[in-house]
Design a protein around this motif. Structure first.
Motif, PDB file in Angstrom:
ATOM      1  N   ALA A  47      88.371  41.056  58.567  1.00 16.73           N
ATOM      2  CA  ALA A  47      88.601  40.676  57.456  1.00 16.73           C
ATOM      3  C   ALA A  47      89.292  42.382  56.359  1.00 16.73           C
ATOM      4  N   VAL A  55      89.526  37.332  51.385  1.00 21.65           N
ATOM      5  CA  VAL A  55      89.741  35.991  51.880  1.00 21.65           C
ATOM      6  C   VAL A  55      90.516  35.023  50.210  1.00 21.65           C
ATOM      7  N   ARG A  78      95.233  27.393  63.415  1.00 19.32           N
ATOM      8  CA  ARG A  78      94.198  26.902  62.432  1.00 19.32           C
ATOM      9  C   ARG A  78      94.889  25.078  62.889  1.00 19.32           C
ATOM     10  N   VAL A 131      95.899  33.851  59.409  1.00 18.21           N
ATOM     11  CA  VAL A 131      95.718  32.694  59.753  1.00 18.21           C
ATOM     12  C   VAL A 131      95.239  31.912  59.337  1.00 18.21           C
ATOM     13  N   ILE A 145      90.494  41.129  66.442  1.00 21.01           N
ATOM     14  CA  ILE A 145      91.066  40.132  66.056  1.00 21.01           C
ATOM     15  C   ILE A 145      92.973  41.242  65.883  1.00 21.01           C
ATOM     16  N   ASP A 148      85.438  32.957  67.421  1.00 24.78           N
ATOM     17  CA  ASP A 148      84.392  34.446  67.800  1.00 24.78           C
ATOM     18  C   ASP A 148      84.343  34.464  68.763  1.00 24.78           C
ATOM     19  N   GLU A 155      95.158  38.284  61.383  1.00 23.98           N
ATOM     20  CA  GLU A 155      94.287  38.299  60.160  1.00 23.98           C
ATOM     21  C   GLU A 155      94.557  37.737  59.211  1.00 23.98           C
TER      22      GLU A 155
HETATM   23  O1  PMV Z   1      85.537  37.880  59.326  1.00 20.53           O
HETATM   24  P1  PMV Z   1      86.605  38.787  60.523  1.00 20.53           P
HETATM   25  O2  PMV Z   1      86.398  39.903  60.330  1.00 20.53           O
HETATM   26  O3  PMV Z   1      85.697  37.977  61.772  1.00 20.53           O
HETATM   27  O4  PMV Z   1      87.623  38.242  60.165  1.00 20.53           O
HETATM   28  C1  PMV Z   1      87.740  37.154  59.367  1.00 20.53           C
HETATM   29  C2  PMV Z   1      89.377  36.994  59.905  1.00 20.53           C
HETATM   30  C3  PMV Z   1      89.686  36.238  58.582  1.00 20.53           C
HETATM   31  O5  PMV Z   1      90.947  35.823  59.155  1.00 20.53           O
HETATM   32  C4  PMV Z   1      89.628  37.455  57.488  1.00 20.53           C
HETATM   33  C5  PMV Z   1      89.102  35.132  58.238  1.00 20.53           C
HETATM   34  C6  PMV Z   1      89.464  34.390  58.943  1.00 20.53           C
HETATM   35  O6  PMV Z   1      88.450  32.476  58.470  1.00 20.53           O
HETATM   36  O7  PMV Z   1      89.974  33.180  59.780  1.00 20.53           O
END
Ligand code: PMV
Length: 296
Positions: A265, A184, A154, A35, A28, A140, A32
Protein backbone atom coordinates in the motif's frame (compact mmCIF):
# COMPACT_ATOMS: atom_id res chain seq x y z
CA UNK A 1 -13.90 -17.33 -3.56
CA UNK A 2 -17.37 -17.83 -2.16
CA UNK A 3 -18.21 -18.59 1.47
CA UNK A 4 -17.69 -22.20 2.42
CA UNK A 5 -20.88 -24.09 2.98
CA UNK A 6 -21.09 -25.80 6.35
CA UNK A 7 -21.11 -29.31 4.86
CA UNK A 8 -17.93 -28.55 2.86
CA UNK A 9 -15.98 -27.47 5.91
CA UNK A 10 -13.19 -29.52 7.31
CA UNK A 11 -13.41 -30.13 11.05
CA UNK A 12 -9.87 -29.73 12.35
CA UNK A 13 -8.81 -31.15 15.70
CA UNK A 14 -6.26 -30.16 18.32
CA UNK A 15 -3.05 -32.16 17.71
CA UNK A 16 -2.18 -34.80 20.33
CA UNK A 17 1.39 -33.58 20.55
CA UNK A 18 2.90 -30.15 19.84
CA UNK A 19 2.86 -29.52 16.10
CA UNK A 20 4.44 -26.76 14.02
CA UNK A 21 3.20 -25.04 10.88
CA UNK A 22 5.27 -22.62 8.83
CA UNK A 23 4.29 -20.18 6.05
CA UNK A 24 6.17 -17.56 4.05
CA UNK A 25 4.99 -14.07 3.12
CA UNK A 26 4.16 -12.34 -0.16
CA UNK A 27 5.16 -9.25 -2.07
CA UNK A 28 3.23 -7.47 -4.81
CA UNK A 29 5.64 -7.36 -7.75
CA UNK A 30 3.53 -4.93 -9.75
CA UNK A 31 -0.01 -3.55 -9.83
CA UNK A 32 -0.82 -2.42 -6.28
CA UNK A 33 -3.35 0.44 -6.12
CA UNK A 34 -4.01 0.27 -9.88
CA UNK A 35 -5.55 -3.17 -9.22
CA UNK A 36 -8.27 -1.40 -7.20
CA UNK A 37 -9.18 0.46 -10.42
CA UNK A 38 -9.16 -2.59 -12.71
CA UNK A 39 -5.52 -3.16 -13.73
CA UNK A 40 -3.92 -6.60 -13.12
CA UNK A 41 -1.57 -7.27 -10.21
CA UNK A 42 1.21 -9.82 -9.91
CA UNK A 43 2.25 -11.09 -6.47
CA UNK A 44 5.02 -13.51 -5.50
CA UNK A 45 5.89 -15.55 -2.40
CA UNK A 46 8.85 -14.27 -0.38
CA UNK A 47 10.97 -17.06 0.95
CA UNK A 48 13.40 -15.17 3.15
CA UNK A 49 11.17 -14.75 6.20
CA UNK A 50 8.33 -16.79 7.66
CA UNK A 51 5.72 -17.17 10.39
CA UNK A 52 5.97 -20.30 12.53
CA UNK A 53 3.03 -21.43 14.68
CA UNK A 54 3.21 -24.19 17.29
CA UNK A 55 -0.04 -25.66 18.60
CA UNK A 56 0.16 -27.79 21.75
CA UNK A 57 -2.70 -29.74 23.33
CA UNK A 58 -4.11 -28.68 26.71
CA UNK A 59 -4.24 -25.31 28.43
CA UNK A 60 -0.74 -23.84 28.46
CA UNK A 61 1.17 -20.61 28.07
CA UNK A 62 0.42 -18.69 24.86
CA UNK A 63 3.14 -16.65 23.19
CA UNK A 64 1.94 -14.82 20.13
CA UNK A 65 3.80 -11.48 19.89
CA UNK A 66 2.48 -9.05 17.30
CA UNK A 67 -0.20 -11.49 16.12
CA UNK A 68 -2.21 -11.01 19.33
CA UNK A 69 -3.97 -13.70 21.31
CA UNK A 70 -7.45 -12.26 20.67
CA UNK A 71 -6.88 -12.44 16.91
CA UNK A 72 -5.67 -16.06 17.01
CA UNK A 73 -8.58 -17.02 19.28
CA UNK A 74 -10.95 -15.50 16.71
CA UNK A 75 -9.30 -17.60 13.97
CA UNK A 76 -9.70 -20.76 16.09
CA UNK A 77 -13.35 -20.00 16.81
CA UNK A 78 -13.88 -19.50 13.07
CA UNK A 79 -12.43 -23.01 12.64
CA UNK A 80 -14.90 -24.25 15.29
CA UNK A 81 -12.12 -25.09 17.73
CA UNK A 82 -12.01 -24.19 21.44
CA UNK A 83 -9.02 -21.91 22.15
CA UNK A 84 -8.91 -23.04 25.81
CA UNK A 85 -8.10 -26.60 24.71
CA UNK A 86 -4.69 -25.66 23.35
CA UNK A 87 -1.69 -23.38 23.66
CA UNK A 88 -0.40 -21.43 20.68
CA UNK A 89 3.08 -20.01 20.18
CA UNK A 90 4.01 -17.77 17.24
CA UNK A 91 7.48 -16.83 16.03
CA UNK A 92 7.51 -14.43 13.11
CA UNK A 93 10.63 -13.36 11.26
CA UNK A 94 8.35 -11.86 8.58
CA UNK A 95 7.83 -8.14 9.34
CA UNK A 96 4.24 -7.50 10.49
CA UNK A 97 2.05 -4.70 9.11
CA UNK A 98 4.35 -3.96 6.15
CA UNK A 99 2.19 -5.34 3.33
CA UNK A 100 4.19 -8.58 3.25
CA UNK A 101 1.25 -10.90 3.89
CA UNK A 102 1.86 -11.54 7.59
CA UNK A 103 -1.83 -12.15 8.39
CA UNK A 104 -2.18 -14.68 5.56
CA UNK A 105 1.08 -16.33 6.66
CA UNK A 106 -0.24 -16.57 10.23
CA UNK A 107 -3.47 -18.16 8.97
CA UNK A 108 -1.66 -20.68 6.74
CA UNK A 109 0.91 -21.56 9.42
CA UNK A 110 -1.91 -22.10 11.95
CA UNK A 111 -3.79 -24.33 9.51
CA UNK A 112 -0.65 -26.35 8.84
CA UNK A 113 -0.01 -26.71 12.59
CA UNK A 114 -3.58 -28.00 12.89
CA UNK A 115 -2.82 -30.52 10.13
CA UNK A 116 -5.41 -29.13 7.69
CA UNK A 117 -5.52 -31.16 4.46
CA UNK A 118 -2.98 -29.47 2.12
CA UNK A 119 -5.54 -29.18 -0.69
CA UNK A 120 -7.92 -27.26 1.60
CA UNK A 121 -5.40 -24.85 3.15
CA UNK A 122 -5.95 -22.11 0.57
CA UNK A 123 -9.74 -21.96 0.91
CA UNK A 124 -9.59 -22.23 4.69
CA UNK A 125 -6.96 -19.46 4.80
CA UNK A 126 -9.18 -17.29 2.60
CA UNK A 127 -11.99 -17.81 5.08
CA UNK A 128 -9.69 -16.91 8.00
CA UNK A 129 -8.52 -13.78 6.17
CA UNK A 130 -12.11 -12.54 6.45
CA UNK A 131 -11.51 -12.32 10.20
CA UNK A 132 -8.49 -10.06 9.59
CA UNK A 133 -9.65 -8.06 6.55
CA UNK A 134 -13.41 -8.37 6.07
CA UNK A 135 -13.37 -8.85 2.29
CA UNK A 136 -9.89 -10.06 1.30
CA UNK A 137 -9.10 -10.08 -2.42
CA UNK A 138 -7.70 -13.62 -2.18
CA UNK A 139 -4.25 -12.63 -3.43
CA UNK A 140 -2.41 -12.99 -0.13
CA UNK A 141 -3.96 -16.30 0.89
CA UNK A 142 -3.39 -17.77 -2.60
CA UNK A 143 0.29 -16.75 -2.81
CA UNK A 144 1.03 -17.83 0.75
CA UNK A 145 -0.86 -21.15 0.63
CA UNK A 146 0.36 -22.14 -2.85
CA UNK A 147 3.85 -20.59 -2.54
CA UNK A 148 3.50 -19.67 -6.19
CA UNK A 149 3.23 -16.36 -8.03
CA UNK A 150 -0.32 -15.31 -8.82
CA UNK A 151 -1.98 -13.03 -11.35
CA UNK A 152 -5.00 -11.12 -10.17
CA UNK A 153 -7.65 -8.97 -11.81
CA UNK A 154 -10.44 -7.68 -9.58
CA UNK A 155 -13.62 -9.67 -10.10
CA UNK A 156 -11.82 -12.68 -11.66
CA UNK A 157 -10.44 -15.77 -9.94
CA UNK A 158 -6.82 -15.57 -8.80
CA UNK A 159 -4.63 -17.32 -11.40
CA UNK A 160 -1.57 -19.21 -10.09
CA UNK A 161 1.47 -18.92 -12.39
CA UNK A 162 4.67 -20.89 -12.79
CA UNK A 163 8.15 -19.46 -13.00
CA UNK A 164 11.43 -20.89 -14.23
CA UNK A 165 13.21 -19.66 -11.10
CA UNK A 166 12.60 -17.23 -8.27
CA UNK A 167 13.42 -13.63 -9.11
CA UNK A 168 16.35 -12.56 -6.90
CA UNK A 169 14.59 -10.06 -4.63
CA UNK A 170 15.92 -8.01 -1.76
CA UNK A 171 13.24 -6.58 0.54
CA UNK A 172 13.66 -3.63 2.89
CA UNK A 173 11.24 -1.99 5.31
CA UNK A 174 10.69 1.60 6.48
CA UNK A 175 8.39 2.95 9.21
CA UNK A 176 4.78 2.80 8.01
CA UNK A 177 2.66 5.98 8.20
CA UNK A 178 -0.95 5.04 7.62
CA UNK A 179 -3.06 2.05 6.74
CA UNK A 180 -3.92 0.37 3.45
CA UNK A 181 -7.36 2.02 3.60
CA UNK A 182 -5.79 5.48 4.01
CA UNK A 183 -3.44 4.86 1.06
CA UNK A 184 -6.27 3.53 -1.15
CA UNK A 185 -8.39 6.59 -0.28
CA UNK A 186 -5.49 8.94 -1.07
CA UNK A 187 -5.06 7.39 -4.52
CA UNK A 188 -8.80 7.64 -5.16
CA UNK A 189 -8.70 11.36 -4.29
CA UNK A 190 -5.72 11.86 -6.60
CA UNK A 191 -7.52 9.98 -9.40
CA UNK A 192 -10.64 12.11 -8.92
CA UNK A 193 -8.55 15.29 -9.10
CA UNK A 194 -6.52 14.22 -12.16
CA UNK A 195 -8.87 12.07 -14.27
CA UNK A 196 -7.00 12.15 -17.58
CA UNK A 197 -3.56 11.69 -15.99
CA UNK A 198 -4.92 8.82 -13.92
CA UNK A 199 -6.44 7.17 -17.00
CA UNK A 200 -3.02 7.31 -18.70
CA UNK A 201 -1.29 5.85 -15.62
CA UNK A 202 -3.90 3.08 -15.39
CA UNK A 203 -3.37 2.15 -19.06
CA UNK A 204 0.41 2.09 -18.53
CA UNK A 205 -0.02 0.03 -15.33
CA UNK A 206 -2.08 -2.52 -17.24
CA UNK A 207 0.42 -2.81 -20.11
CA UNK A 208 3.37 -3.01 -17.71
CA UNK A 209 1.73 -5.69 -15.54
CA UNK A 210 1.20 -7.82 -18.65
CA UNK A 211 4.82 -7.26 -19.69
CA UNK A 212 5.97 -8.09 -16.14
CA UNK A 213 4.08 -11.36 -16.22
CA UNK A 214 5.80 -12.32 -19.48
CA UNK A 215 9.20 -11.29 -18.06
CA UNK A 216 8.60 -13.29 -14.85
CA UNK A 217 7.56 -16.38 -16.80
CA UNK A 218 10.63 -16.02 -19.04
CA UNK A 219 13.08 -15.22 -16.22
CA UNK A 220 14.04 -11.90 -17.89
CA UNK A 221 15.12 -9.97 -14.80
CA UNK A 222 16.54 -7.07 -16.83
CA UNK A 223 13.14 -6.50 -18.47
CA UNK A 224 11.30 -6.99 -15.18
CA UNK A 225 13.61 -4.55 -13.37
CA UNK A 226 12.84 -1.70 -15.79
CA UNK A 227 9.12 -2.38 -15.31
CA UNK A 228 9.52 -2.20 -11.51
CA UNK A 229 11.20 1.20 -11.82
CA UNK A 230 8.31 2.50 -13.89
CA UNK A 231 5.78 1.07 -11.46
CA UNK A 232 7.50 2.93 -8.62
CA UNK A 233 7.34 6.19 -10.58
CA UNK A 234 3.58 5.73 -11.08
CA UNK A 235 3.03 5.00 -7.37
CA UNK A 236 5.05 8.13 -6.52
CA UNK A 237 2.95 10.14 -9.00
CA UNK A 238 -0.28 9.12 -7.26
CA UNK A 239 1.15 10.01 -3.85
CA UNK A 240 1.84 6.75 -2.00
CA UNK A 241 5.63 6.79 -1.97
CA UNK A 242 7.63 8.90 0.46
CA UNK A 243 11.19 10.14 0.91
CA UNK A 244 12.35 6.99 2.71
CA UNK A 245 11.01 4.64 0.03
CA UNK A 246 12.39 6.83 -2.79
CA UNK A 247 15.80 6.89 -1.07
CA UNK A 248 15.89 3.09 -0.72
CA UNK A 249 14.86 2.57 -4.36
CA UNK A 250 17.59 4.98 -5.51
CA UNK A 251 20.16 3.25 -3.29
CA UNK A 252 19.25 -0.17 -4.69
CA UNK A 253 19.55 1.08 -8.29
CA UNK A 254 22.91 2.73 -7.55
CA UNK A 255 24.12 -0.60 -6.13
CA UNK A 256 23.32 -2.28 -9.46
CA UNK A 257 19.75 -3.55 -8.98
CA UNK A 258 17.81 -4.25 -12.18
CA UNK A 259 14.99 -2.18 -10.69
CA UNK A 260 13.24 -1.26 -7.45
CA UNK A 261 9.84 -0.13 -6.21
CA UNK A 262 7.69 0.17 -3.15
CA UNK A 263 5.50 -2.88 -2.58
CA UNK A 264 2.02 -3.00 -1.06
CA UNK A 265 0.00 0.00 0.00
CA UNK A 266 2.92 2.42 0.48
CA UNK A 267 3.05 5.48 2.79
CA UNK A 268 6.14 3.74 4.16
CA UNK A 269 6.22 0.00 4.59
CA UNK A 270 8.28 -2.22 2.33
CA UNK A 271 10.17 -1.91 -0.95
CA UNK A 272 11.58 -4.59 -3.22
CA UNK A 273 14.68 -4.56 -5.39
CA UNK A 274 15.39 -7.05 -8.15
CA UNK A 275 19.05 -7.59 -7.51
CA UNK A 276 21.86 -8.59 -9.81
CA UNK A 277 23.99 -8.88 -6.68
CA UNK A 278 21.76 -9.30 -3.61
CA UNK A 279 24.66 -8.86 -1.16
CA UNK A 280 25.69 -5.45 -2.52
CA UNK A 281 22.10 -4.28 -2.82
CA UNK A 282 21.26 -5.42 0.73
CA UNK A 283 24.32 -3.56 2.07
CA UNK A 284 23.31 -0.39 0.19
CA UNK A 285 19.75 -0.60 1.57
CA UNK A 286 21.09 -0.96 5.12
CA UNK A 287 23.34 2.09 4.64
CA UNK A 288 20.40 4.06 3.20
CA UNK A 289 18.48 3.63 6.47
CA UNK A 290 16.22 0.57 6.03
CA UNK A 291 14.70 -0.83 9.23
CA UNK A 292 15.17 -4.43 8.08
CA UNK A 293 16.68 -5.93 4.95
CA UNK A 294 16.48 -9.51 3.72
CA UNK A 295 16.92 -11.50 0.53
CA UNK A 296 13.87 -13.44 -0.61
O1 PMV B 1 -2.23 -4.29 2.12
P1 PMV B 1 -1.07 -4.49 1.22
O2 PMV B 1 0.08 -3.64 1.62
O3 PMV B 1 -0.74 -5.90 0.93
O4 PMV B 1 -1.43 -3.89 -0.22
C1 PMV B 1 -2.71 -3.75 -0.67
C2 PMV B 1 -2.72 -3.59 -2.15
C3 PMV B 1 -3.57 -2.42 -2.61
O5 PMV B 1 -3.61 -2.50 -4.03
C4 PMV B 1 -2.95 -1.10 -2.21
C5 PMV B 1 -4.97 -2.49 -2.04
C6 PMV B 1 -5.85 -3.58 -2.60
O6 PMV B 1 -6.89 -3.85 -1.98
O7 PMV B 1 -5.54 -4.15 -3.66
Amino acid sequence: MSDLRFDQRVQLTVPRAPRDGVAVGKAILIGEHFVVHGAPALAVPVAGRAVRVRVSPGAGAWRCGDAGRAHIEALLVRLRLAPDEMAVEVDATLPVGMGLGSSAALAVALLRALDAPPDRVRELAHDLERVAHGTPSGVDDAVVALERPVWFVRGSPVEPLTWPSRPPLVIATTPRHGTTQIAVAAVRRWADGHPSRFAALLAAATADAEAARRALEAGRWDVLGALLDRAHDRLRDVGVSNAALDRLCDAARSAGAFGAKLTGAGLGGAMIALARDPVDVAAALGEAGALEVFAA
